[in-house]
Write a protein that holds these residues in place. Sequence first.
Motif, mmCIF file in Angstrom:
data_model
loop_
_atom_site.group_PDB
_atom_site.id
_atom_site.type_symbol
_atom_site.label_atom_id
_atom_site.label_comp_id
_atom_site.label_asym_id
_atom_site.label_seq_id
_atom_site.Cartn_x
_atom_site.Cartn_y
_atom_site.Cartn_z
ATOM 1 N N LEU A 16 -6.498 26.952 43.025
ATOM 2 C CA LEU A 16 -6.995 28.024 42.806
ATOM 3 C C LEU A 16 -6.152 29.813 42.714
ATOM 4 O O LEU A 16 -6.797 30.443 42.089
ATOM 5 C CB LEU A 16 -6.914 28.501 44.542
ATOM 6 N N LYS A 17 -4.820 29.237 42.376
ATOM 7 C CA LYS A 17 -3.779 29.427 41.621
ATOM 8 C C LYS A 17 -4.884 31.002 39.893
ATOM 9 O O LYS A 17 -4.421 31.707 39.937
ATOM 10 C CB LYS A 17 -2.475 30.111 41.703
ATOM 11 N N ARG A 18 -5.004 29.220 39.316
ATOM 12 C CA ARG A 18 -5.446 29.573 38.389
ATOM 13 C C ARG A 18 -6.861 30.667 38.296
ATOM 14 O O ARG A 18 -6.803 31.289 37.304
ATOM 15 C CB ARG A 18 -5.908 28.205 37.271
ATOM 16 N N GLN A 19 -7.501 30.268 39.478
ATOM 17 C CA GLN A 19 -8.625 31.938 39.361
ATOM 18 C C GLN A 19 -7.912 32.973 39.680
ATOM 19 O O GLN A 19 -9.039 33.399 40.437
ATOM 20 C CB GLN A 19 -9.237 30.555 40.077
ATOM 21 N N PHE A 24 -17.646 23.832 41.980
ATOM 22 C CA PHE A 24 -16.581 22.685 42.395
ATOM 23 C C PHE A 24 -15.882 21.891 41.238
ATOM 24 O O PHE A 24 -14.535 20.969 41.666
ATOM 25 C CB PHE A 24 -17.113 21.288 43.442
ATOM 26 N N ASN A 25 -16.569 21.615 40.077
ATOM 27 C CA ASN A 25 -16.312 21.440 39.259
ATOM 28 C C ASN A 25 -14.408 21.457 38.926
ATOM 29 O O ASN A 25 -13.296 21.312 38.432
ATOM 30 C CB ASN A 25 -16.708 20.676 37.631
ATOM 31 N N ILE A 26 -14.514 23.576 38.791
ATOM 32 C CA ILE A 26 -12.879 23.760 38.875
ATOM 33 C C ILE A 26 -12.235 23.745 39.628
ATOM 34 O O ILE A 26 -10.831 23.198 38.764
ATOM 35 C CB ILE A 26 -13.220 25.277 38.698
ATOM 36 N N TYR A 27 -12.901 23.949 40.577
ATOM 37 C CA TYR A 27 -11.142 23.245 42.251
ATOM 38 C C TYR A 27 -10.891 21.806 42.231
ATOM 39 O O TYR A 27 -9.368 21.931 43.246
ATOM 40 C CB TYR A 27 -12.369 24.410 42.962
ATOM 41 N N LYS A 28 -12.327 20.950 41.980
ATOM 42 C CA LYS A 28 -11.501 19.862 42.210
ATOM 43 C C LYS A 28 -10.992 18.929 41.072
ATOM 44 O O LYS A 28 -10.591 17.960 40.877
ATOM 45 C CB LYS A 28 -12.876 18.506 42.570
ATOM 46 N N THR A 36 -16.656 29.476 48.546
ATOM 47 C CA THR A 36 -16.010 28.662 48.398
ATOM 48 C C THR A 36 -14.910 28.484 49.322
ATOM 49 O O THR A 36 -14.162 27.070 49.513
ATOM 50 C CB THR A 36 -14.881 30.213 48.168
ATOM 51 N N SER A 37 -15.339 28.832 50.918
ATOM 52 C CA SER A 37 -15.033 27.980 52.011
ATOM 53 C C SER A 37 -14.866 26.510 52.067
ATOM 54 O O SER A 37 -14.532 25.651 52.578
ATOM 55 C CB SER A 37 -14.601 28.507 52.876
ATOM 56 N N ILE A 38 -16.476 26.240 51.416
ATOM 57 C CA ILE A 38 -16.898 25.090 52.405
ATOM 58 C C ILE A 38 -16.132 24.143 50.756
ATOM 59 O O ILE A 38 -16.121 23.386 51.100
ATOM 60 C CB ILE A 38 -18.593 24.903 51.000
ATOM 61 N N VAL A 39 -16.308 24.384 49.005
ATOM 62 C CA VAL A 39 -15.466 23.667 48.547
ATOM 63 C C VAL A 39 -13.666 23.962 49.007
ATOM 64 O O VAL A 39 -13.558 22.623 48.685
ATOM 65 C CB VAL A 39 -15.280 24.896 46.970
ATOM 66 N N ILE A 40 -13.158 24.765 49.581
ATOM 67 C CA ILE A 40 -12.150 24.417 49.701
ATOM 68 C C ILE A 40 -12.003 23.033 50.665
ATOM 69 O O ILE A 40 -10.949 22.088 50.652
ATOM 70 C CB ILE A 40 -11.481 25.297 50.245
ATOM 71 N N SER A 41 -13.174 23.344 52.005
ATOM 72 C CA SER A 41 -12.691 22.371 53.457
ATOM 73 C C SER A 41 -12.893 21.278 52.893
ATOM 74 O O SER A 41 -12.614 19.904 53.213
ATOM 75 C CB SER A 41 -13.801 22.869 54.251
ATOM 76 N N VAL A 42 -13.675 20.727 51.625
ATOM 77 C CA VAL A 42 -14.419 19.414 51.313
ATOM 78 C C VAL A 42 -13.390 19.028 50.145
ATOM 79 O O VAL A 42 -13.661 17.776 50.634
ATOM 80 C CB VAL A 42 -16.101 19.538 50.423
ATOM 81 N N ILE A 43 -12.950 19.222 49.034
ATOM 82 C CA ILE A 43 -11.679 18.703 48.764
ATOM 83 C C ILE A 43 -10.622 18.505 49.430
ATOM 84 O O ILE A 43 -10.651 17.993 49.173
ATOM 85 C CB ILE A 43 -11.489 19.964 47.237
ATOM 86 N N ASN A 44 -10.258 19.724 50.215
ATOM 87 C CA ASN A 44 -8.859 19.421 50.727
ATOM 88 C C ASN A 44 -9.069 18.389 52.017
ATOM 89 O O ASN A 44 -8.275 16.995 52.511
ATOM 90 C CB ASN A 44 -8.938 20.233 51.542
ATOM 91 N N HIS A 45 -10.701 18.012 52.288
ATOM 92 C CA HIS A 45 -10.509 16.654 53.451
ATOM 93 C C HIS A 45 -10.656 15.798 52.496
ATOM 94 O O HIS A 45 -10.070 14.623 52.717
ATOM 95 C CB HIS A 45 -11.331 16.282 53.625
ATOM 96 N N LEU A 46 -11.824 15.357 51.722
ATOM 97 C CA LEU A 46 -11.831 14.217 50.673
ATOM 98 C C LEU A 46 -10.627 13.779 50.130
ATOM 99 O O LEU A 46 -10.527 12.083 49.807
ATOM 100 C CB LEU A 46 -13.147 14.145 50.306
ATOM 101 N N LYS A 47 -9.789 14.312 49.246
ATOM 102 C CA LYS A 47 -8.942 14.288 48.185
ATOM 103 C C LYS A 47 -8.903 13.758 47.577
ATOM 104 O O LYS A 47 -8.634 13.569 46.638
ATOM 105 C CB LYS A 47 -7.742 13.808 49.405
ATOM 106 N N GLU A 48 -9.685 12.098 47.405
ATOM 107 C CA GLU A 48 -10.204 10.825 46.052
ATOM 108 C C GLU A 48 -11.073 10.639 46.143
ATOM 109 O O GLU A 48 -11.858 10.439 47.380
ATOM 110 C CB GLU A 48 -8.771 10.211 46.142
#
Length: 204
Positions: A14-17, A88-92, A51-63
């Motif tokens: 996120l910071k990079r963006q 997703f590819n950018i933020y994951k 962006t809220s979707i992407v943040i929420s999904v990545i933060n929930h699934l983690k790996e």
Amino acid sequence: MSFKKLLQSLKDNLKRQGIESPNALQKEILSKIKGGASLFVIAPKNSGKTTSIVISVINHLKEAFEDAPRALIFVKDKQEALELAEIFNIYKRGTDLRVYCAYEEHNLELQREELYLGTDIVIATPKRLNRIFYLNGINLNKLQMCIIDDADFLFRNNHFAEVTRTPESIGRCQYLVFTDNYDMRFERWRESFMNLAQIINFKG
């Protein structure tokens, strides 16, 4: 919810963006999503819904985990699927999460084979997801998040009926519907599988 509680790699991306703190919509909904609430999020364009979707999904699934997807995101068409996958590819980055797109313009049998190899996040058009599912090409038993991005498209070309079939095939799940405008036809979902969902009417 501040970004302090996010996965470190996600915060770095996120910071990079150029995003160092949540916007007004994200302050209102991210903690609710993290807490497992099902939501109808009504907000104007460019307010940060995707962006809220992407943040929420990545933060929930983690790996990455096993083979069956844990997040399913319905979108309007191939273009929307590919654009969301790119976000997703950018933020994951920094995670091993796997993203797969399923849409009509791709070979059905090949999609079944590719999904069999395993994925964490599926971005799909409603019609193609249902075709794959009814051919036993995708396992939805592990699904934790079912999301509709820009849900206004559902009321064209029978998409609403296609998406409504999905909850019949999965167990307990968090549902998130993001839309510019609330349609009274969504009440059908509130009466069945989204009966405890909160409505967030964000004016911006």
